[in-house]
Design a protein around this motif. Structure first.
Motif, PDB file in Angstrom:
ATOM      1  N   VAL A  18       0.854  -1.182   0.000  1.00  0.00           N
ATOM      2  CA  VAL A  18       0.000   0.000   0.000  1.00  0.00           C
ATOM      3  C   VAL A  18       0.893   1.237   0.000  1.00  0.00           C
ATOM      4  O   VAL A  18       1.744   1.396   0.876  1.00  0.00           O
ATOM      5  CB  VAL A  18      -0.933   0.012   1.234  1.00  0.00           C
ATOM      6  N   LEU A  37     -10.585  -4.837   1.737  1.00  0.00           N
ATOM      7  CA  LEU A  37     -10.281  -3.409   1.674  1.00  0.00           C
ATOM      8  C   LEU A  37     -11.577  -2.631   1.518  1.00  0.00           C
ATOM      9  O   LEU A  37     -12.431  -2.986   0.688  1.00  0.00           O
ATOM     10  CB  LEU A  37      -9.360  -3.083   0.493  1.00  0.00           C
ATOM     11  N   TRP A  39     -13.040   1.533   1.341  1.00  0.00           N
ATOM     12  CA  TRP A  39     -12.654   2.942   1.247  1.00  0.00           C
ATOM     13  C   TRP A  39     -13.749   3.722   0.531  1.00  0.00           C
ATOM     14  O   TRP A  39     -14.696   3.144   0.005  1.00  0.00           O
ATOM     15  CB  TRP A  39     -11.328   3.088   0.501  1.00  0.00           C
ATOM     16  N   VAL A  81      -8.381   4.205   4.106  1.00  0.00           N
ATOM     17  CA  VAL A  81      -8.605   2.851   3.603  1.00  0.00           C
ATOM     18  C   VAL A  81      -8.456   1.892   4.781  1.00  0.00           C
ATOM     19  O   VAL A  81      -7.480   1.955   5.538  1.00  0.00           O
ATOM     20  CB  VAL A  81      -7.629   2.494   2.463  1.00  0.00           C
ATOM     21  N   ILE A  83      -8.084  -1.916   5.961  1.00  0.00           N
ATOM     22  CA  ILE A  83      -7.613  -3.200   5.447  1.00  0.00           C
ATOM     23  C   ILE A  83      -7.731  -4.242   6.557  1.00  0.00           C
ATOM     24  O   ILE A  83      -7.197  -4.048   7.657  1.00  0.00           O
ATOM     25  CB  ILE A  83      -6.152  -3.111   4.971  1.00  0.00           C
TER      26      ILE A  83
END
Length: 231
Positions: A18, A37, A39, A81, A83
């Motif tokens: 990332v 993920l 976002w 984001v 994860i």
């Protein structure tokens, strides 16, 4: 804003890399078997997620324009984001940020973790892996309840380093270095099988060990762009 969510079979992904300059990076451990993920894209920025032979690559993009203070605030609104990493993941996790915070919580891996940020804070809470390699620059590096079976390596150019290791001091061979005369560094030494290094030329270094976890707190180079290409 457009909410996005993708999932990948963790066994089919050898590495997750990332590299973000806009999005804040948040990593959480998971009991599931997939890498997830989540976002939000906007009209001025978006996240790019690509899976290839070398693993999963995540980057961000912004519209080409001149950003004033208000535009910059709008650009980064809800720009994070999330994860989810399965517990026991055996691959590599590499997280690189320009000036935004990188935060890992309850992550337990068999593989390696690399984290770098130019000016943003780096925060690890209850994180375990084979190797934990943290490369800061001007932001603080705070690690609470971390553990590595082989190596913990933390460096920062001028940011302070606070590290609480979930384990015994005698398990580690230790090396600490700081040129800050107003901030004494811990004693180096030991001959444990695990390695612990912490270096900050101008920042303070504090290190603690314990057999249990700690309650959560609310060759180095400092040109961190693509810092983990040697992995």
């Amino acid at each position: 804003m457009n909410l996005k969510h993708v999932e990948y079979d963790a066994d089919a992904v050898s590495s997750v890399r990332v590299d973000c300059t806009i999005f804040r990076i948040r990593v959480i451990g998971s009991d599931g078997g997939n890498l997830e993920l989540t976002w939000r894209d906007s009209a001025t920025r978006h996240l790019v997620v690509k899976q290839g032979p070398e693993g999963l690559r995540v980057t961000d993009r912004a519209a080409v324009t001149v950003y004033g203070p208000l535009s910059l605030i709008n650009l980064k609104q809800d720009a994070h984001v999330i994860i989810k990493i399965p517990n026991g993941y055996a691959g590599k996790l590499v997280l690189q940020s320009g000036g935004e915070k990188v935060h890992l919580t309850d992550v337990t891996m068999k593989g390696s973790i690399g984290v770098a940020s130019t000016t943003g804070e780096i925060l690890l809470e209850q994180v375990g892996a084979r190797v934990i390699d943290v490369r800061g620059n001007h932001g603080k590096v705070n690690c609470f309840g971390i553990e590595a079976t082989e190596l913990i390596d933390i460096s920062s150019q001028s940011g302070a380093i606070a590290c609480h290791v979930s384990g015994l001091e005698e398990d580690y061979t230790r090396y600490f270095h700081s040129e800050n005369r107003h901030a004494p560094v811990p004693d180096s030494g030991g001959n444990g099988a695990r390695k612990l290094r912490a270096t900050s030329p101008r920042g303070a270094i504090t290190v603690e060990f314990s057999q249990g976890g700690l309650a959560r707190a609310p060759h180095r180079t400092f040109d961190l762009r693509d810092a983990f290409r040697d992995w």
